[in-house]
Design a protein around this motif. Sequence first.
Motif, mmCIF file in Angstrom:
data_model
loop_
_atom_site.group_PDB
_atom_site.id
_atom_site.type_symbol
_atom_site.label_atom_id
_atom_site.label_comp_id
_atom_site.label_asym_id
_atom_site.label_seq_id
_atom_site.Cartn_x
_atom_site.Cartn_y
_atom_site.Cartn_z
ATOM 1 N N GLU A 18 7.015 20.058 17.701
ATOM 2 C CA GLU A 18 7.402 18.900 18.514
ATOM 3 C C GLU A 18 8.593 19.253 19.402
ATOM 4 O OE1 GLU A 18 4.761 17.879 15.489
ATOM 5 O OE2 GLU A 18 6.726 18.781 15.166
ATOM 6 N N LYS A 19 9.593 19.919 18.807
ATOM 7 C CA LYS A 19 10.786 20.324 19.579
ATOM 8 C C LYS A 19 10.408 21.342 20.653
ATOM 9 C CE LYS A 19 15.295 20.930 20.321
ATOM 10 N NZ LYS A 19 15.515 20.589 21.727
ATOM 11 N N PHE A 20 9.533 22.274 20.296
ATOM 12 C CA PHE A 20 9.042 23.283 21.242
ATOM 13 C C PHE A 20 8.381 22.595 22.436
ATOM 14 C CE2 PHE A 20 5.607 26.805 21.728
ATOM 15 C CZ PHE A 20 6.316 27.437 22.736
ATOM 16 N N ASN A 21 7.561 21.581 22.168
ATOM 17 C CA ASN A 21 6.902 20.847 23.256
ATOM 18 C C ASN A 21 7.913 20.092 24.117
ATOM 19 O OD1 ASN A 21 3.729 20.760 23.371
ATOM 20 N ND2 ASN A 21 4.314 21.082 21.254
ATOM 21 N N GLU A 22 8.955 19.528 23.508
ATOM 22 C CA GLU A 22 10.028 18.865 24.270
ATOM 23 C C GLU A 22 10.732 19.872 25.174
ATOM 24 O OE1 GLU A 22 12.960 16.868 21.787
ATOM 25 O OE2 GLU A 22 11.319 15.911 20.677
ATOM 26 N N ASP A 23 11.039 21.054 24.614
ATOM 27 C CA ASP A 23 11.765 22.079 25.366
ATOM 28 C C ASP A 23 10.905 22.660 26.498
ATOM 29 O OD1 ASP A 23 13.838 21.676 23.602
ATOM 30 O OD2 ASP A 23 13.543 23.559 22.510
ATOM 31 N N ASP A 85 9.470 35.239 25.445
ATOM 32 C CA ASP A 85 9.460 33.832 25.848
ATOM 33 C C ASP A 85 8.065 33.265 25.642
ATOM 34 O OD1 ASP A 85 12.069 34.244 26.613
ATOM 35 O OD2 ASP A 85 11.783 33.608 28.700
ATOM 36 N N LEU A 86 8.035 32.071 25.064
ATOM 37 C CA LEU A 86 6.781 31.361 24.804
ATOM 38 C C LEU A 86 6.829 29.976 25.430
ATOM 39 C CD1 LEU A 86 6.403 32.063 20.942
ATOM 40 C CD2 LEU A 86 5.321 33.306 22.823
ATOM 41 N N VAL A 87 5.661 29.500 25.833
ATOM 42 C CA VAL A 87 5.508 28.101 26.252
ATOM 43 C C VAL A 87 4.398 27.477 25.408
ATOM 44 C CG1 VAL A 87 6.288 28.461 28.641
ATOM 45 C CG2 VAL A 87 3.848 28.619 28.104
ATOM 46 N N PRO A 88 4.521 26.169 25.120
ATOM 47 C CA PRO A 88 3.431 25.505 24.400
ATOM 48 C C PRO A 88 2.199 25.430 25.289
ATOM 49 C CG PRO A 88 5.223 23.946 24.889
ATOM 50 C CD PRO A 88 5.621 25.264 25.447
ATOM 51 N N PHE A 89 1.045 25.650 24.703
ATOM 52 C CA PHE A 89 -0.212 25.664 25.449
ATOM 53 C C PHE A 89 -1.077 24.460 25.050
ATOM 54 C CE2 PHE A 89 -4.610 27.425 25.976
ATOM 55 C CZ PHE A 89 -4.596 27.518 27.356
ATOM 56 N N GLU A 90 -1.254 24.269 23.752
ATOM 57 C CA GLU A 90 -2.139 23.194 23.296
ATOM 58 C C GLU A 90 -1.868 22.886 21.825
ATOM 59 O OE1 GLU A 90 -6.958 22.649 22.799
ATOM 60 O OE2 GLU A 90 -6.213 24.138 24.210
ATOM 61 N N SER A 91 -1.878 21.603 21.478
ATOM 62 C CA SER A 91 -1.778 21.208 20.067
ATOM 63 C C SER A 91 -3.161 21.230 19.443
ATOM 64 C CB SER A 91 -1.214 19.789 19.946
ATOM 65 O OG SER A 91 0.104 19.736 20.430
ATOM 66 N N LEU A 92 -3.234 21.588 18.164
ATOM 67 C CA LEU A 92 -4.518 21.503 17.467
ATOM 68 C C LEU A 92 -4.782 20.037 17.134
ATOM 69 C CD1 LEU A 92 -4.534 24.516 14.960
ATOM 70 C CD2 LEU A 92 -5.293 24.424 17.324
ATOM 71 N N LYS A 93 -6.033 19.608 17.271
ATOM 72 C CA LYS A 93 -6.396 18.231 16.909
ATOM 73 C C LYS A 93 -6.070 17.979 15.445
ATOM 74 C CE LYS A 93 -10.104 17.478 20.261
ATOM 75 N NZ LYS A 93 -10.338 18.835 20.795
ATOM 76 N N ASN A 94 -6.431 18.956 14.601
ATOM 77 C CA ASN A 94 -6.159 18.867 13.170
ATOM 78 C C ASN A 94 -5.434 20.130 12.730
ATOM 79 O OD1 ASN A 94 -7.919 16.437 12.693
ATOM 80 N ND2 ASN A 94 -9.458 17.880 13.431
#
Length: 136
Positions: A18-23, A85-94
């Motif tokens: 969640e924090k990664f996605n915010e950042d 360096d990483l960026v969020p790509f996609e959350s898993l549905k489950n």
Amino acid sequence: MKTKYWLVKSEPFKYSWEKFNEDGRTFWDGVRNYQARNNLKEMREGDLVLFYHSNEGKNVVGIAKVVKEFYQDPTTDDTNWVVVDLVPFESLKNPVTLEQIKAEESLKDISLVRQGRLSVMPLKAAEFDKILQMGS
């Protein structure tokens, strides 16, 4: 260059999905194991990375992408340690739990099962795809 696949672990209370996605972007620091460091050095821009919550949750929660290859870890003066360096790509549905992974015959040889303490590990394309399939 062919895409490679990885899994990184983070304790949610230290750095959560969640924090990664915010950042929106982060450098992957704090790696102090030579094997994990060598794995960071192998990562290339565009590689895909499963994000695993360790200790609490114990599940794969999302996919990140490598956007910058390894460089000196800015949190230490010790030149042995690097970050990517990483960026969020996609959350898993489950989220896919460690129990589900251990129960899956085709995943019995992944480092997450065999080397529980390793924080950065390679995955074969078929293993990466299987975990994604389990999380959809």
